[in-house]
Design a protein around this motif. Structure first.
Motif, PDB file in Angstrom:
ATOM      1  N   LEU A   3       5.158  -2.322 -11.529  1.00 28.45           N
ATOM      2  CA  LEU A   3       4.658  -1.075 -10.940  1.00 28.45           C
ATOM      3  C   LEU A   3       3.459  -0.499 -11.676  1.00 28.45           C
ATOM      4  O   LEU A   3       2.910   0.519 -11.275  1.00 28.45           O
ATOM      5  CB  LEU A   3       5.775  -0.027 -10.925  1.00 28.45           C
ATOM      6  N   LEU A   4       3.050  -1.158 -12.748  1.00 30.47           N
ATOM      7  CA  LEU A   4       1.949  -0.581 -13.525  1.00 30.47           C
ATOM      8  C   LEU A   4       0.632  -0.708 -12.781  1.00 30.47           C
ATOM      9  O   LEU A   4       0.400  -1.670 -12.074  1.00 30.47           O
ATOM     10  CB  LEU A   4       1.811  -1.318 -14.857  1.00 30.47           C
ATOM     11  N   ILE A  57       7.964   8.105  -8.684  1.00 30.75           N
ATOM     12  CA  ILE A  57       6.665   8.335  -9.307  1.00 30.75           C
ATOM     13  C   ILE A  57       5.729   9.051  -8.352  1.00 30.75           C
ATOM     14  O   ILE A  57       5.450   8.568  -7.258  1.00 30.75           O
ATOM     15  CB  ILE A  57       6.013   7.001  -9.712  1.00 30.75           C
ATOM     16  N   ALA A 106      -8.864   7.708 -15.257  1.00 28.40           N
ATOM     17  CA  ALA A 106      -8.211   6.781 -16.179  1.00 28.40           C
ATOM     18  C   ALA A 106      -7.302   5.819 -15.422  1.00 28.40           C
ATOM     19  O   ALA A 106      -7.080   5.963 -14.229  1.00 28.40           O
ATOM     20  CB  ALA A 106      -7.400   7.555 -17.206  1.00 28.40           C
ATOM     21  N   GLY A 118      -4.548   7.267 -10.090  1.00 32.21           N
ATOM     22  CA  GLY A 118      -4.236   7.331  -8.674  1.00 32.21           C
ATOM     23  C   GLY A 118      -5.395   6.948  -7.770  1.00 32.21           C
ATOM     24  O   GLY A 118      -5.341   7.142  -6.559  1.00 32.21           O
ATOM     25  N   GLU A 134     -13.132  -0.923  -7.629  1.00 32.83           N
ATOM     26  CA  GLU A 134     -13.513  -1.729  -8.797  1.00 32.83           C
ATOM     27  C   GLU A 134     -14.277  -2.974  -8.385  1.00 32.83           C
ATOM     28  O   GLU A 134     -13.870  -4.098  -8.653  1.00 32.83           O
ATOM     29  CB  GLU A 134     -12.271  -2.130  -9.602  1.00 32.83           C
TER      30      GLU A 134
HETATM   31  N1  LIG Z   1       3.748   0.032  -5.467  1.00 30.93           N
HETATM   32  C1  LIG Z   1       3.948   0.935  -6.431  1.00 30.93           C
HETATM   33  N2  LIG Z   1       5.215   1.268  -6.769  1.00 30.93           N
HETATM   34  C2  LIG Z   1       5.446   2.179  -7.712  1.00 30.93           C
HETATM   35  N3  LIG Z   1       4.507   2.813  -8.398  1.00 30.93           N
HETATM   36  C3  LIG Z   1       3.219   2.536  -8.115  1.00 30.93           C
HETATM   37  C4  LIG Z   1       2.879   1.573  -7.123  1.00 30.93           C
HETATM   38  N4  LIG Z   1       1.549   1.485  -7.051  1.00 30.93           N
HETATM   39  C5  LIG Z   1       1.077   2.361  -7.958  1.00 30.93           C
HETATM   40  N5  LIG Z   1       2.060   2.996  -8.619  1.00 30.93           N
HETATM   41  C6  LIG Z   1       1.932   4.021  -9.644  1.00 30.93           C
HETATM   42  O1  LIG Z   1       1.085   5.002  -9.173  1.00 30.93           O
HETATM   43  C7  LIG Z   1       0.220   5.470 -10.190  1.00 30.93           C
HETATM   44  C8  LIG Z   1      -1.220   5.389  -9.722  1.00 30.93           C
HETATM   45  O2  LIG Z   1      -1.590   4.029  -9.577  1.00 30.93           O
HETATM   46  P1  LIG Z   1      -3.021   3.562  -9.049  1.00 30.93           P
HETATM   47  O3  LIG Z   1      -2.956   2.088  -8.917  1.00 30.93           O
HETATM   48  O4  LIG Z   1      -3.380   4.345  -7.865  1.00 30.93           O
HETATM   49  O5  LIG Z   1      -3.935   3.949 -10.272  1.00 30.93           O
HETATM   50  P2  LIG Z   1      -5.463   3.628 -10.516  1.00 30.93           P
HETATM   51  O6  LIG Z   1      -6.102   4.950 -10.748  1.00 30.93           O
HETATM   52  O7  LIG Z   1      -6.017   2.814  -9.452  1.00 30.93           O
HETATM   53  O8  LIG Z   1      -5.390   2.826 -11.894  1.00 30.93           O
HETATM   54  P3  LIG Z   1      -6.300   1.598 -12.411  1.00 30.93           P
HETATM   55  O9  LIG Z   1      -7.568   2.159 -12.848  1.00 30.93           O
HETATM   56  O10 LIG Z   1      -5.559   1.046 -13.559  1.00 30.93           O
HETATM   57  O11 LIG Z   1      -6.440   0.642 -11.299  1.00 30.93           O
HETATM   58  C9  LIG Z   1       0.511   4.641 -11.417  1.00 30.93           C
HETATM   59  O12 LIG Z   1       1.329   5.393 -12.273  1.00 30.93           O
HETATM   60  C10 LIG Z   1       1.281   3.468 -10.888  1.00 30.93           C
HETATM   61  O13 LIG Z   1       2.248   3.068 -11.821  1.00 30.93           O
END
Ligand SMILES: Nc1ncnc2c1ncn2[C@@H]1O[C@H](COP(=O)(O)OP(=O)(O)OP(=O)(O)O)[C@@H](O)[C@H]1O
Ligand SMILES: Nc1ncnc2c1ncn2[C@@H]1O[C@H](COP(=O)(O)OP(=O)(O)OP(=O)(O)O)[C@@H](O)[C@H]1O
Ligand SMILES: [Mg+2]
Ligand SMILES: [Mg+2]
Lengths: 294, 291, 257, 361, 237
Positions: free
Chosen positions: C149-150, E16, E37, E41, E162
């Motif tokens: 989930l990260l 979450i 960061a 999200g 990205e």
């Molecule tokens: N399918 C999922 N199931 C559970 N949690 C999720 C899922 N997808 C994302 N998350 C959680 O939602 C939050 C936001 O994730 P997101 O991928 O939108 O971040 P991001 O800003 O794109 O990060 P990055 O720069 O690392 O790509 C994070 O805490 C992530 O763990």
């Protein structure tokens, strides 16, 4: 307790043992197997032959059963090193059919007539039947549970969890897929062998069709319903799918339909298994949580 | 030589029958990667509906059309109600659901139509072709003709049309496919409808060919077809057909020439395991793996 | 010099069908050294990593680790000899928690033994060690999340942490900095430098030139599978062939440090 | 208790469901008839019927249910060989008389003195068939095609033994087993066609023999085809098609042309109630039940041992499947083997085999 | 009228809460950046706009229509395309087939040859790899296919997650140039999520800063770039 209840109890206990073995292979190591009944059968046939042809007692033959089933399990695990997922599932179905055919067509295994006249298990000179046999089965189940539980706590269990998720990544942290997959196969099939020996000595007559593909399917269903990859799931699954058809017994004509409908419903509502991650029994006890998951 | 040719034709016929049941399944398997055992249930329903409509209307064409319609609906319902919520789980979860479905179909058919085997006597307006000692019966000719037509249609859809591309895209990543403008749900539904109508045709043809329609007629095809699609190569319809034909011929020749006291199914599975050990991706599978 | 040599590739090639992904590449990596491996997309960098780590077998050539030939050995053997790697396309153990991902790697020695793998893994000691490593890459507060989930950025750090848990002598980092923002890149760079100081040799694939140039002691440039240049970052930065094929005119912007 | 409980195990669902239904239909007719005429020992007979799905494991739980919960006084084994063989041991131990209706596994009666069989041993039937083939039909070159289960194996063994030991100048030119779930018999038939035998001995259930007939005639095979009791079902004609079925001969235990009222009444009753013709499976179960009831009557008691002794001393019982001479010391039935032929789509009398050295196993 | 309006968007995965009440808008012809960061999200927001995740709460409007409940494929037909995080190609399809999925259903409406020429000029390696299965491509090659697959349909609103990940420097420059060109010359609207804030802010007209699911700062690209905190965190001080 009447003999009917005891009989059901015995079958549930034996199935729990066998399904726990399946759980180690599928639930812990992620190697899908649709041919587990083959090993159940190999255990049963080994015990039956040792008892009827060599006159060996259950206790004497048990170690041999475990070694033989485990060894064949090791051999049958070899395809898992080459084929994966659905391909492996089909290969294991094939193994089931081939093993069943062996029992059925090789005269040494009694051929189409099966093997009868298997003696009762004796303990201290007294034959075990009814309740005492149930206790015997439960004792073996306890041992199997302990092994399963320890498996989730030991490094080899963790190694299997990593294999389940990603084989290449697991290899890069030093996990040998060959070693740990085969380890899971050996332990899992040996458990099936123990279950088979108990089955043979309880039924006292066995034939190839007791170990066919539908039996493998039933075992996988028990595992999925109970909760794949959990220590207690196999028991819950074996109990539910063992009891349901008995409860529906009075419905005669609609019994199997109802059974099918309920199985479908359980899978549909509890796809991760009742004891699984999002299952109905969500508990804090670590013992219930799927190996290595939070 | 006559005997050999005759055995070859026997093998081809049984292979064509395997292929009929398998090709629809292969299509469905291709899109959702589900071991859709209940396809054999749809096939059973197809045979029963076909038999019923045929005995009411006396027209095989109407029977086939009606059966195709019913089976498409059944197929779509199975996908919507049972599979789609289970897709995110490991493949054995939908598999168990599918097995429960198959059992349910068998039971429903037994309750409705009784446990007996029903004959499906139809006189086919085709000649018997005799070449020397070898003769091809009308039912056999019908199986050949219908299979060839179906195989051609399937081949065309999967490899020559946009629908085929969409199917393959959906099968690999449903949500990204949607982001490309592909209506994934509709594609899946369509695939189930096509696959299930082929099952309907297969059910009727096999019913006529063996003159048997009964509740558990799907039991053997249920797992044998699984083996065939996997050996053919992941979701490759031509692969599944090739595997079916080869298996039909191999089984027949083995029975005819080698006195192996093993049942067909065990022979089939030995052959399949051998194939998979040499080609783990199946006969026509071209699955490319990342390391 | 050869006493500190950890890894050596000798005329290594890899062909996929008719495609020469890597052709006749030779270089070596020493202790306390970061070697930057750069080159255009599809140049064969990841393929080199795959051959070193055992995921692919070279079609020709030899690979040595501390004098022992390792090409063709299975992945887990190579890993257990002391070569840790990360994946460009992340591959966490998605059903395990972040902590368990690291703990699993800490068992590397046990997995090789005859019976020690029957020992308990879930101990205070292992957990503590795993947490320490997570702390280093800044994932400690995510320890109990399921790795699957990260968000992507964190997965990159998890990959590094998992490789570090092997306590490797050679560390292969495949674009481990992509998807991270500058602040985090700086932190990780410091960590990488520290690891290097501790006697590890690091092979670094990186398209972010600021990072690659800043960290590398030496660089090797691949193009179409062949080595087209090697030397100090400064010499690479000004090599016309490299600018033409890889850096482009905007090189200044990327390489500014 | 105010009723006498008799257990029945039959495969009401699963692949053998049609046989289970036939068993159920027939025992229902029997029990109605018995109760209508006042029951037995002044009490009504109550059947406890369970579905064992032709599965050994299910059957064993059910045996325990019959023994432990229902406390039946005797049991009709209306199911296939494997489940019947598995439960025989347990009824023996519980000392409950058990009569297998049509299961053929040789070990069933060997489980002990409480276990009987009303069907023929496969070997008996095999020998009878051989006699029919050689004596009645005068075949010299014979092909044997049998179902690869215990039944087919032992039956064809008896058949071949008889030919080897009791006849001269008769040759078995072909002998092969086909797997139980076979659907396509052409590979076998092609070979047989090439050999052109006088007679083909076909073993199997009606859903196997029917298609064999159909496919053989479609392929232009002209040889006489001889079958056995497994093919004894009205469904056979439907599956083979009327023209292919014509002239097909079987050895079985039900003679439809038997003038005795017990037979004619049963056939009429069965067809009236269920709209289809009865078969040998049902008839055998009917007999198993009536033999038990007759024994209870004669024993004057529902005690297990008494019933067992009474069954063992059965003599010239007017059964549906012929006049039952009795049971031998291991519990196998002794009665003549019927030979039937299909004429105009129906089974009719063709002959009977009652040589003592054949029918007394 | 803004082309895209996002109002009070909440996105949650089970427990979450990834996005907590985000509102922003993009006018036609803008090139807007979101920086933030890991785990802030960003990806979640882009996926929600594309229709790949459904928000727990909030509204998304596109060209004045509420599309919150609209299926992804409908949105694609309205002219929205995404370059997803981690490329997400169809692994077993060839490069060519992957590109063709980009114009599924609208093949007849696009000048295909012209587009292909343009794409192959931008990413020459793809022509060489045309028949290769996507899964066997190198990371950077996959990223190129993902970009090409989104651009080939000439979308009105391009969502880019990205985009520079795994691309070689020479291409990073080219790709940003192309985005700018699409935006400035052809008036296309672009929403850009990028860790390489230096490059993205340079071409953006406006930017938002996202922190743990909330927008904490917004302004013109210059304003954002010159904010000391942002500068520290994203531009490396
Ligand atoms: N399918 C999922 N199931 C559970 N949690 C999720 C899922 N997808 C994302 N998350 C959680 O939602 C939050 C936001 O994730 P997101 O991928 O939108 O971040 P991001 O800003 O794109 O990060 P990055 O720069 O690392 O790509 C994070 O805490 C992530 O763990
Ligand atoms: N299994 C394969 N079959 C065919 N070609 C392959 C295979 N694996 C890799 N390639 C090709 O080999 C070349 C080298 O790939 P590699 O992944 O090593 O590139 P790379 O230098 O890591 O590039 P990037 O910077 O984009 O990650 C690529 O052009 C790729 O398409
Ligand atoms: Mg790479
Ligand atoms: Mg993201």
């Amino acid at each position: 307790m009447d003999s009917y209840i005891i009989t059901i109890g015995i079958f549930i206990a034996i199935n729990s043992i066998v399904v726990s073995g399946l759980n180690i292979i599928v639930g812990f190591a992620g190697q899908i197997s649709l041919g587990h009944a083959a090993f159940f059968g190999i255990g049963a046939y080994t015990a039956a032959i040792l008892a009827t042809k060599a006159g060996m007692s259950f206790w004497l033959s048990l170690p041999i059963v475990i070694i033989i089933t485990g060894t064949i399990g090791l051999l049958m695990g070899l395809p898992s090193l080459r084929v994966k997922e659905d391909f492996l599932a089909i290969t294991t179905i094939g193994i089931n059919f081939i093993v069943e055919a062996f029992f059925m067509y090789v005269p040494f295994f009694g051929g189409a007539l099966g093997i009868g006249g298997i003696p009762r298990v004796e303990l201290l000179g007294k034959p075990l039947h009814g309740f005492s046999f149930l206790v015997l089965c439960l004792s073996f189940l306890l041992v199997v549970l302990l092994v399963s539980w320890w498996f989730t706590k030991a490094w080899c269990g963790l190694a299997c969890f990593t294999l389940r998720d990603d084989e290449v990544a697991a290899s890069t942290i030093g996990v040998s897929p060959i070693k740990f997959k085969l380890l899971a196969f050996v332990i899992g099939t040996a458990m099936a062998g123990v279950g088979g020996a108990l089955y043979a000595h309880y039924m006292r007559f066995i034939s190839a069709s007791d170990f066919g593909f539908p039996v493998s399917v039933m075992m996988l269903s028990m595992l999925v319903v109970g909760g794949m990859g959990t220590v207690w799931g196999p028991i819950l699954g074996a109990a539910i799918l063992g009891l349901l058809p008995e409860i529906f017994r009075p419905l005669i004509d609609y019994r199997m339909l109802l059974y099918a409908a309920l199985l479908l419903l359980v899978i549909r509502l509890q796809p991760g298994g009742i004891l699984g991650d999002n299952g109905f029994v969500k508990t804090r006890l670590r013992i219930f949580s799927r190996g290595g998951k939070k | 030589m006559d005997l050999f040719i005759e055995q070859l034709m026997n093998g081809l016929a049984i292979g064509a029958i395997y292929a009929l049941i398998t090709s629809g399944l292969s299509l469905i398997y291709g899109i959702l990667r589900i071991l859709h055992v209940a396809h054999a249930g749809v096939y059973t329903i197809g045979a029963y509906v076909g038999l019923t409509v045929y005995s009411l209307s006396g027209s095989l064409v109407i029977a086939i059309l009606a059966s195709m319609a019913v089976c498409s609906i059944v197929g779509i319902l199975i996908e919507r109600v049972v599979y789609s919520p289970l897709l995110k789980f490991p493949p054995y979860v939908p598999l168990i659901a599918s097995i429960a479905l198959l059992l349910g179909v068998e039971e429903v058919m037994r309750l409705i139509a009784g446990p007996q085997i029903h004959g499906f006597p139809v006189s086919i307006p085709l000649p018997t072709i005799t070449m020397g000692n070898v003769s091809l019966s009308p039912t056999l000719l019908m199986v050949y003709i219908v299979s060839i037509v179906i195989f051609f249609i399937l081949w065309f859809i999967t490899s020559k049309t946009d629908l085929g591309l969409a199917m393959r895209a959906v099968s690999q990543d449903m949500s990204i496919a949607s982001a490309m403008g592909i209506n994934s749900t509709q594609i899946v539904r369509l695939t189930f409808a096509i696959g299930s109508s082929i099952a309907a045709i297969a059910g009727i043809l096999v019913g006529i060919y063996f003159n048997q329609v009964y509740p558990t007629m799907g039991a053997v095809p249920a797992y044998k077809t699984l083996a065939l699609i996997v050996v053919g190569g992941l979701g490759s319809v031509p692969g599944a057909i090739l595997a079916s034909l080869l298996l039909g011929i191999a089984e027949t020749l083995l029975i005819g020439y080698a006195n192996i006291p093993f049942p067909r199914d065990a022979i089939a599975f030995v052959a399949m395991i051998l194939v998979l050990m040499v080609r783990p991706q199946g006969l026509l599978g071209n699955v490319r793996k990342k390391i | 010099m050869s006493g500190s040599e950890l890894l050596r590739l000798e005329n290594v090639s890899k062909q996929f069908g008719g495609l020469h992904a890597v052709e006749d590449v030779s270089f070596s990596l020493n202790r306390n050294e970061i070697l930057g491996l750069i080159g255009p997309n599809g140049a064969g960098k990841t393929t080199c990593f795959n051959m070193i780590s055992g995921a692919l077998k070279p079609t020709a050539g030899k690979i040595f680790f501390k004098g022992t030939r390792i090409d063709g050995l299975p992945i887990y053997k190579i890993a257990s000899m002391g070569i840790g790697r990360t994946f460009q396309i992340v591959r966490p153990f998605y059903s395990l928690s972040v902590l368990q991902n690291i703990e699993a790697a800490l068992g590397m020695k046990k997995y090789q033994s005859k019976f020690q793998y029957w020992q308990k893994w879930d101990t205070h000691h292992t957990r503590q060690k795993a947490l320490e490593i997570l702390e280093k890459v800044g994932l400690a507060d995510m320890a109990d999340y399921r790795a699957g989930l990260l968000p992507l950025g964190n997965l990159r750090r998890l990959e590094i942490a998992r490789a570090l848990a092997l306590n490797p002598e050679v560390l292969l980092l495949d674009e481990s900095f992509s998807g991270l923002r500058q602040e985090e890149i700086n932190k990780l760079s410091d960590l990488i430098l520290k690891i290097k100081e501790s006697g590890v040799g690091i092979l670094l694939i990186e398209h972010n030139m600021r990072v690659a140039m800043g960290l590398s002691d030496r660089m090797v440039v691949l193009d179409h599978g062949r080595m087209i240049a090697s030397g100090s970052p400064d010499s690479i930065k000004n090599d016309p062939k490299v600018i033409e094929a890889y850096l482009g005119k905007g090189e200044k912007k990327h390489a500014a440090s | 208790a105010d009723t006498i409980k008799i257990g029945v195990l039959a495969p009401l669902t699963g692949f053998a469901a049609a046989d289970g239904e036939s068993v159920l239909n027939s025992v229902n007719i029997a029990v109605d008839k018995i109760n209508a005429s006042g029951g037995v020992l002044g009490k009504k007979v109550e059947l406890v019927v369970y579905d064992d799905r032709a599965d050994a494991k299910e059957a064993v739980s059910l045996a325990h249910k019959l023994i432990g919960q229902d406390r039946v006084v005797a049991v009709v084994g209306g199911s296939y060989s494997m489940p019947t063989r598995a439960v025989a041991t347990f009824f023996q131990e519980a000392q409950i008389p058990f009569v297998a209706a049509y299961a053929v596994h040789p070990d069933i009666t060997k489980a002990g003195d409480f276990c009987f069989r009303n069907g023929f041993l496969a070997e008996v039937e095999g020998k009878a068939a051989a006699k029919v083939a050689t004596d009645m039909l005068g075949a010299k070159r014979i092909a044997v095609l049998y179902s690869d289960i215990d039944f087919g194996r032992t039956l064809s063994k008896g058949f071949k033994e008889y030919i080897e030991n009791k006849t001269t100048g008769v040759e078995i030119v072909y002998s092969k087993a086909y797997p139980f779930k076979e659907k396509d018999y052409k590979p076998y038939l092609s070979e047989i066609k090439e050999l052109n035998p006088d007679l083909i001995m076909v073993n199997g259930y009606y859903f196997q023999t029917g298609p064999i007939l159909k496919q053989a005639r479609e392929m232009g095979i002209k040889s006489i085809i001889l079958g056995e009791e497994g093919a004894d079902s009205p469904k056979l004609v439907e599956l083979a098609g009327p023209s292919a079925a014509e002239g097909f001969i079987i050895v079985t235990n039900l003679n439809r042309d038997d003038e005795r009222p017990v037979v004619q009444n049963f056939i009429k009753e069965y067809e009236g109630r269920y709209g289809i013709a009865p078969d040998m499976v049902g008839a055998s179960a009917y007999d198993a039940l009536t033999i038990i009831v007759d024994a209870i009557q004669r024993a004057g008691s529902t005690d297990g041992k008494a019933i067992r002794d009474a069954i063992a001393s059965t003599k010239d019982f007017d059964g549906l499947t012929g006049v039952i001479k009795g049971f031998n010391e291991i519990g196998e039935v002794v009665k003549p083997v019927q030979v039937q032929i299909i004429k105009f789509g129906k089974y009719h009398y063709f002959g009977v085999v009652d040589d003592p050295d054949i029918i007394n196993p | 009228m803004p082309l895209l309006e996002v109002e009070n968007l909440h996105i949650a995965y089970k427990e979450i809460e990834a996005v907590k009440g985000v509102s922003f808008h993009i006018s036609e012809g803008e090139l807007v950046s979101i920086v933030g960061a890991n785990g802030a999200g960003k990806t979640s927001i882009l996926n929600a706009i594309m229709g790949l995740v459904s928000p727990k709460e909030g509204k998304i409007k596109y060209k004045g229509n509420d599309i919150t409940g609209t299926a992804a494929h409908e949105r694609a037909k309205m002219g929205i395309r995404i370059v997803p995080e981690k490329a997400r190609l169809f692994p077993q399809l060839t490069v060519w087939e992957n590109l063709m999925t980009g114009i599924y259903g609208i093949k007849k409406q696009v000048p295909l040859q012209e587009r292909l020429d343009w794409i192959y000029e931008l990413f020459p390696i793809l022509k060489e790899r045309e028949k290769q299965a996507a899964v066997t491509l190198s990371g950077g090659e996959q990223q190129q296919v993902a970009i090409a697959r989104a651009l080939i349909s000439d979308p009105d609103l391009l969502l880019v997650d990205e985009i520079s990940m795994g691309l070689m420097p020479i291409l990073v420059d080219r790709v940003f140039e192309v985005l700018q060109e699409l935006n400035r010359k052809h008036g296309k609207t672009v929403l850009l999520v990028e860790q390489n804030a230096l490059a993205s802010l340079e071409i953006s007209t406006r930017a938002y800063v996202l922190e743990t699911g909330e927008i904490t700062f917004s302004g013109t690209a210059e304003e954002v770039a010159s904010d000391p905190r942002i500068h520290e965190a994203y531009l490396g001080g």
